[in-house]
Design a protein around this motif. Structure first.
Motif, PDB file in Angstrom:
ATOM      1  N   ASN A   1      -9.343 -36.023 -53.250  1.00 43.06           N
ATOM      2  CA  ASN A   1      -9.671 -35.706 -54.636  1.00 43.06           C
ATOM      3  C   ASN A   1     -10.178 -36.962 -55.323  1.00 43.06           C
ATOM      4  O   ASN A   1      -9.444 -37.921 -55.531  1.00 43.06           O
ATOM      5  CB  ASN A   1      -8.420 -35.172 -55.348  1.00 43.06           C
TER       6      ASN A   1
ATOM      7  N   GLY B   1     -14.194 -31.756 -51.651  1.00 39.17           N
ATOM      8  CA  GLY B   1     -13.197 -31.570 -52.700  1.00 39.17           C
ATOM      9  C   GLY B   1     -11.907 -30.996 -52.146  1.00 39.17           C
ATOM     10  O   GLY B   1     -11.687 -30.935 -50.939  1.00 39.17           O
TER      11      GLY B   1
ATOM     12  N   GLN C   1      -9.977 -27.458 -56.706  1.00 37.70           N
ATOM     13  CA  GLN C   1     -11.275 -27.630 -57.360  1.00 37.70           C
ATOM     14  C   GLN C   1     -12.292 -26.581 -56.936  1.00 37.70           C
ATOM     15  O   GLN C   1     -13.147 -26.186 -57.724  1.00 37.70           O
ATOM     16  CB  GLN C   1     -11.833 -29.025 -57.031  1.00 37.70           C
TER      17      GLN C   1
END
Length: 326
Positions: free
Chosen positions: A119, A164, A168
């Motif tokens: 992340n 990601g 997300q």
């Protein structure tokens, strides 16, 4: 007490091997070697050969190579260059290429997909995305202009993606990568991710490479679907650096040192699992399961991302001083 109730959170096969050897001595099916490389750098190799050994180690069969360097997060360009070269050399040995193609002075004519896991918005988990940011991407150039763009030299097709995290995108990383691999058809995938360690001394000072792939989030108990050859369709090489450690581990280590220093007879009778249970009981419910990262993690991630991206560039493009992005 069930050992499974209080698992040791670590992504490093070296730490699993150390603990297993301490508990059971030499384990059949696990080969271990260690080689100093100068300047305090040590390269350790753990090879898990059997299914029983894999079960005991808690990780898949395969080869796990660990580079430990005490000054890895310090600002020393020469030292970092040496680590990058060592990383590139080990990576070349793991790649599914011929022996003739493992010379770092030569480029490779392969197609590689580099995956930056993690992340970007969470600093300790941003290593993968930062590494991809610093890579020299060549696939689009070779597709457009061919080898003429690089004076007819052997240059790999390097592409990169930062998929990601599920929060997300709403998708598992393996779902995204299966589609990307199907469309771009790379020869292999290299994943880069932040890991969890058992020993605080290894935070930011250890690089692990393995040919078994990776299960994102496994070190902190967030088990996602594994990224490996079976799930993605091509060989997966995994590379990572530990950036967090379990708070219970810190308490356990501190308590062990206290016991050894004070020679408290009653506490000395506790084995490691009982000490870990006591450590967790000492932690409040709010702290139980907490993971800790160094205060200078911003600078560490910056330094490590450049070091690793340089190693990847050297491994895939060759060690040319005029460099294709190295």
């Amino acid at each position: 007490m069930q050992e499974e109730s209080y698992p040791i959170r670590t992504d490093l096969a070296l730490e699993s091997q150390e603990r297993l050897q301490k508990d059971k001595g030499i384990v059949r099916g696990v080969r271990f070697s260690e080689e100093p490389r100068g300047n305090g750098v040590v390269v350790s190799t753990v090879i898990i050969e059997t299914e029983n050994a894999a079960k005991a180690m808690g990780r898949p069969r395969g080869t796990y190579v660990t580079i430990e360097a005490p000054e890895m997060i310090e600002e020393d360009a020469g030292y970092h260059r040496n680590i990058s070269m060592e990383l590139a050399k080990i990576l070349r040995q793991m790649l599914p290429v011929s022996k003739a193609e493992r010379d770092l002075d030569k480029g490779l004519e392969v197609s590689a997909l580099i995956v930056g896991l993690g992340n970007r918005e969470v600093t300790p988990d941003a290593l993968g995305p930062r590494v991809v940011d610093n890579l020299f991407i060549t696939r689009h150039i070779l597709n457009e202009f061919g080898k003429y763009a690089f004076a007819d030299e052997d240059v790999s097709k390097v592409s990169g993606i930062v998929p990601g995290v599920m929060a997300q995108t709403g998708m598992e990383c393996v779902e995204i990568l299966r589609g990307v691999v199907k469309e771009t058809n790379p020869d292999f995938v290299i994943t880069v991710d932040a890991l969890a360690a058992r020993n605080v001394k290894r935070l930011g000072r250890t690089i692990q490479l393995t040919d078994t792939g990776i299960t994102p989030g496994s070190g902190i108990g967030n088990h996602r679907n594994a990224l490996n050859q079976e799930s993605v369709g091509v060989p997966v090489i995994s590379l990572g650096v530990p950036t967090v450690v379990d708070a219970a581990t810190i308490v356990s280590d501190a308590m062990t040192e206290l016991i050894e220093a004070m020679s408290l007879s009653d506490l000395e009778k506790l084995d490691e699992r009982e000490r870990r249970e006591l450590s967790r009981e000492l932690l409040s419910p709010q702290l139980n399961g907490l993971f800790v990262t160094p205060k200078n993690i911003d600078d560490s991630i910056k330094q490590l991302s450049f070091l690793i991206s340089e190693g990847l560039n050297i491994a895939l493009l060759g060690n040319k001083e005029e460099g294709k992005g190295i």
